[in-house]
Design a protein around this motif. Structure first.
Motif, PDB file in Angstrom:
ATOM      1  N   GLU A  15       0.839  -1.217   0.000  1.00 60.72           N
ATOM      2  CA  GLU A  15       0.000   0.000   0.000  1.00 60.72           C
ATOM      3  C   GLU A  15       0.865   1.256   0.000  1.00 60.72           C
ATOM      4  OE1 GLU A  15      -0.409  -2.642   1.843  1.00 60.72           O
ATOM      5  OE2 GLU A  15      -2.483  -3.316   1.648  1.00 60.72           O
ATOM      6  N   THR A  16       1.984   1.210   0.735  1.00 61.15           N
ATOM      7  CA  THR A  16       2.875   2.378   0.811  1.00 61.15           C
ATOM      8  C   THR A  16       3.550   2.602  -0.541  1.00 61.15           C
ATOM      9  OG1 THR A  16       3.280   1.645   3.069  1.00 61.15           O
ATOM     10  CG2 THR A  16       4.671   3.431   2.236  1.00 61.15           C
ATOM     11  N   ARG A  17       3.984   1.490  -1.164  1.00 57.24           N
ATOM     12  CA  ARG A  17       4.642   1.634  -2.467  1.00 57.24           C
ATOM     13  C   ARG A  17       3.655   2.098  -3.547  1.00 57.24           C
ATOM     14  NH1 ARG A  17       6.395  -3.462  -3.867  1.00 57.24           N
ATOM     15  NH2 ARG A  17       5.442  -4.346  -2.007  1.00 57.24           N
ATOM     16  N   ALA A  18       2.381   1.672  -3.423  1.00 56.91           N
ATOM     17  CA  ALA A  18       1.378   2.118  -4.408  1.00 56.91           C
ATOM     18  C   ALA A  18       1.258   3.645  -4.390  1.00 56.91           C
ATOM     19  CB  ALA A  18       0.026   1.475  -4.099  1.00 56.91           C
ATOM     20  N   ILE A  19       1.527   4.243  -3.248  1.00 56.62           N
ATOM     21  CA  ILE A  19       1.389   5.699  -3.109  1.00 56.62           C
ATOM     22  C   ILE A  19       2.724   6.428  -3.322  1.00 56.62           C
ATOM     23  CG2 ILE A  19       0.820   7.528  -1.423  1.00 56.62           C
ATOM     24  CD1 ILE A  19      -1.226   5.466  -0.244  1.00 56.62           C
ATOM     25  N   HIS A  20       3.834   5.784  -2.951  1.00 57.50           N
ATOM     26  CA  HIS A  20       5.103   6.530  -2.927  1.00 57.50           C
ATOM     27  C   HIS A  20       6.196   6.029  -3.877  1.00 57.50           C
ATOM     28  CE1 HIS A  20       3.771   8.975   0.392  1.00 57.50           C
ATOM     29  NE2 HIS A  20       3.463   7.890   1.101  1.00 57.50           N
ATOM     30  N   ALA A  21       6.170   4.771  -4.288  1.00 53.95           N
ATOM     31  CA  ALA A  21       7.296   4.263  -5.097  1.00 53.95           C
ATOM     32  C   ALA A  21       7.426   5.066  -6.389  1.00 53.95           C
ATOM     33  CB  ALA A  21       7.113   2.780  -5.417  1.00 53.95           C
ATOM     34  N   GLY A  22       8.612   5.530  -6.657  1.00 53.90           N
ATOM     35  CA  GLY A  22       8.870   6.295  -7.882  1.00 53.90           C
ATOM     36  C   GLY A  22       8.323   7.706  -7.838  1.00 53.90           C
ATOM     37  N   GLN A  23       7.868   8.134  -6.658  1.00 53.38           N
ATOM     38  CA  GLN A  23       7.195   9.441  -6.592  1.00 53.38           C
ATOM     39  C   GLN A  23       7.769  10.336  -5.489  1.00 53.38           C
ATOM     40  OE1 GLN A  23       2.750   8.462  -7.083  1.00 53.38           O
ATOM     41  NE2 GLN A  23       3.763   6.492  -6.861  1.00 53.38           N
ATOM     42  N   PRO A  24       9.047  10.733  -5.648  1.00 52.41           N
ATOM     43  CA  PRO A  24       9.630  11.636  -4.645  1.00 52.41           C
ATOM     44  C   PRO A  24       8.940  12.992  -4.705  1.00 52.41           C
ATOM     45  CG  PRO A  24      11.033  11.514  -6.585  1.00 52.41           C
ATOM     46  CD  PRO A  24       9.920  10.546  -6.819  1.00 52.41           C
ATOM     47  N   HIS A  25       8.990  13.729  -3.615  1.00 51.05           N
ATOM     48  CA  HIS A  25       8.441  15.098  -3.640  1.00 51.05           C
ATOM     49  C   HIS A  25       9.214  15.912  -4.669  1.00 51.05           C
ATOM     50  CE1 HIS A  25       7.257  14.255   0.771  1.00 51.05           C
ATOM     51  NE2 HIS A  25       6.407  13.733  -0.083  1.00 51.05           N
ATOM     52  N   ASP A  26       8.510  16.813  -5.328  1.00 49.09           N
ATOM     53  CA  ASP A  26       9.143  17.616  -6.363  1.00 49.09           C
ATOM     54  C   ASP A  26      10.280  18.432  -5.734  1.00 49.09           C
ATOM     55  OD1 ASP A  26       9.193  18.771  -9.078  1.00 49.09           O
ATOM     56  OD2 ASP A  26       8.745  20.611  -7.982  1.00 49.09           O
ATOM     57  N   PRO A  27      11.521  18.311  -6.231  1.00 48.13           N
ATOM     58  CA  PRO A  27      12.657  18.985  -5.583  1.00 48.13           C
ATOM     59  C   PRO A  27      12.560  20.512  -5.623  1.00 48.13           C
ATOM     60  CG  PRO A  27      13.332  17.909  -7.632  1.00 48.13           C
ATOM     61  CD  PRO A  27      11.913  17.505  -7.382  1.00 48.13           C
TER      62      PRO A  27
END
Ligand code: PLP
Length: 388
Positions: A15-27
């Motif tokens: 569930e955490t990866r579905a929301i965050h994997a590959g999706q860092p906050h915009d620098p």
């Protein structure tokens, strides 16, 4: 795909990866949602010196996020996103050369059958349709030219369950790759790579996107060499989706686990309603204990999915009437989104398989059970059956 954005998320839960994997906050801004990057080209400091992107067909930051995220959910080292499920399939099939042979399950999406039999076969690739639940038939169909076994599980539209680990063993004993179309199950319910599959195919148009608003496709795999070839073909052929498409699919993935839980619950209730109903001659749902593939499904899936197919005692005519007499269920092609859909596969999604080994019965109805209120779904179907 750029590796850095996936650096420290692989130990996280699904569930955490579905929301965050590959999706860092915009620098630059800190935005918590991956930006849609419409740029077609990217600045280079010197010739060939750039930040990982040159031209948007070759690679795009929004697409990278989707590729990293869905590859992670499938447990694959590599992911490639395409403009449609068929584009993903076509790109994978382009790894074959004339004389190669494919074994295709004899119950599969009509478009996959059409692509293999009417587009790829005329280019010199041979194919055989086989009942993949029959180990002897499968073993007998493998030839020295066989390169791929192509399985769906659960299948579209008969919801047959294929034992992925068993078919992978047969495939690998002959040096053949196993491709599993995981569109119906999604990585939330089943992870074919962990069961021995070599490539996972998705129509992300369905549950991954989940809202009937974006067409897309995906390939996930571990093999570095094949992934490099597929990335080459992805760029050379160019069947990629737009950054906005990739954004929508990525957004859909965030809620995949909660949607699938509800799809499974509502579908199980629908299967219960249909079981033993006087107007219904058979229910195809892997969650039912008398389903032929129930034991395998219980072993290789963590839920039985949101698709239910069934046959009408009144034959084709009853099926046609039912298809156009529901209110909560919309009569439409496609599947896997929040709204419930009903269709007649023989006349709609699988019309291209008519007269072939993949032809479907004409009294068959396929339901994509949505996530509306359970009582409304059951009431609608029950009323429509009573009116037949
Ligand atoms: N695989 C399955 C199981 C499907 O149901 C579909 C489409 O219905 C596809 C592949 C093709 O995907 P798309 O329609 O995104 O091209």
């Amino acid at each position: 795909m750029a590796d850095d954005v996936f650096a420290d998320t692989d130990s996280w839960g699904f569930e955490t990866r579905a929301i965050h994997a590959g999706q860092p906050h915009d620098p630059v801004s800190g935005a918590v949602v991956v930006p849609i990057s419409p740029a077609t080209t990217f600045a280079q400091e010197e010739v060939g010196v750039h930040r990982g992107y040159e031209y948007s067909r070759t690679g795009n930051p929004t697409r990278t996020s989707l590729e990293v995220c869905l590859a992670s959910l499938e447990g694959g080292a590599h992911g490639l996103a395409f403009a449609s499920g068929m584009a993903a399939e076509d790109t994978l099939l382009r790894t074959l050369t004339p004389g190669d042979h494919i074994i295709l399950g004899n119950d599969a999406y009509g478009g996959t059958f059409r692509l293999i039999s009417a587009v790829v076969a005329p280019m010199g690739v041979k194919w055989t349709a086989v009942d993949l639940t029959d180990p002897d038939a499968l073993a007998a169909a493998v030839t020295p030219a066989t390169r791929l076994i192509w399985a769906e599980t659960p299948t579209n539209p008969l919801l047959t369950i294929i034992d992925i680990a068993a078919v992978a063993e047969t495939a690998h004993a002959s040096g053949v790759r196993l491709v599993v179309d995981n569109t119906f199950a999604t990585p939330y319910l089943q992870q074919p790579l962990s069961l021995g599959a070599d490539v996972v195919v998705h129509s992300t148009t369905k549950y991954c996107g989940g809202h009937s608003d974006v067409v897309g496709g995906f390939l996930a795999l571990d093999d570095d060499e094949l992934a490099a070839r597929l990335a080459y073909l992805q760029n050379a052929v160019g069947a990629v989706g737009s950054p906005f498409d990739n954004f929508l699919t990525l957004r859909g993935l965030k809620t995949l686990p909660v949607r699938m839980d509800r799809h499974c619950r509502n579908a199980a209730a629908v299967a219960d309603l249909l079981t033993g109903h006087s107007k219904v001659s058979g229910v195809l749902y892997p969650g039912l204990e008398d389903h032929r593939g129930h034991d395998v499904a219980e072993r290789q899936m963590s839920g039985f999915g949101g698709m239910v197919s069934f046959r009408l005692a009144g034959g084709r005519e009853a099926a046609m009437r039912l298809a156009s007499s529901t209110k909560v269920f919309t009569l439409a092609e496609s599947l896997g989104a929040v709204e419930s859909l009903i269709e007649h596969p023989g006349a709609m999604t699988h019309a291209s398989a008519a007269g072939s080994p993949l032809e479907v019965p004409d009294d068959l109805i396929r339901l994509s059970v949505g996530i509306e209120s359970n009582g409304d779904i059951i009431g609608d179907l029950s009323d429509a059956l009573d009116r037949l």
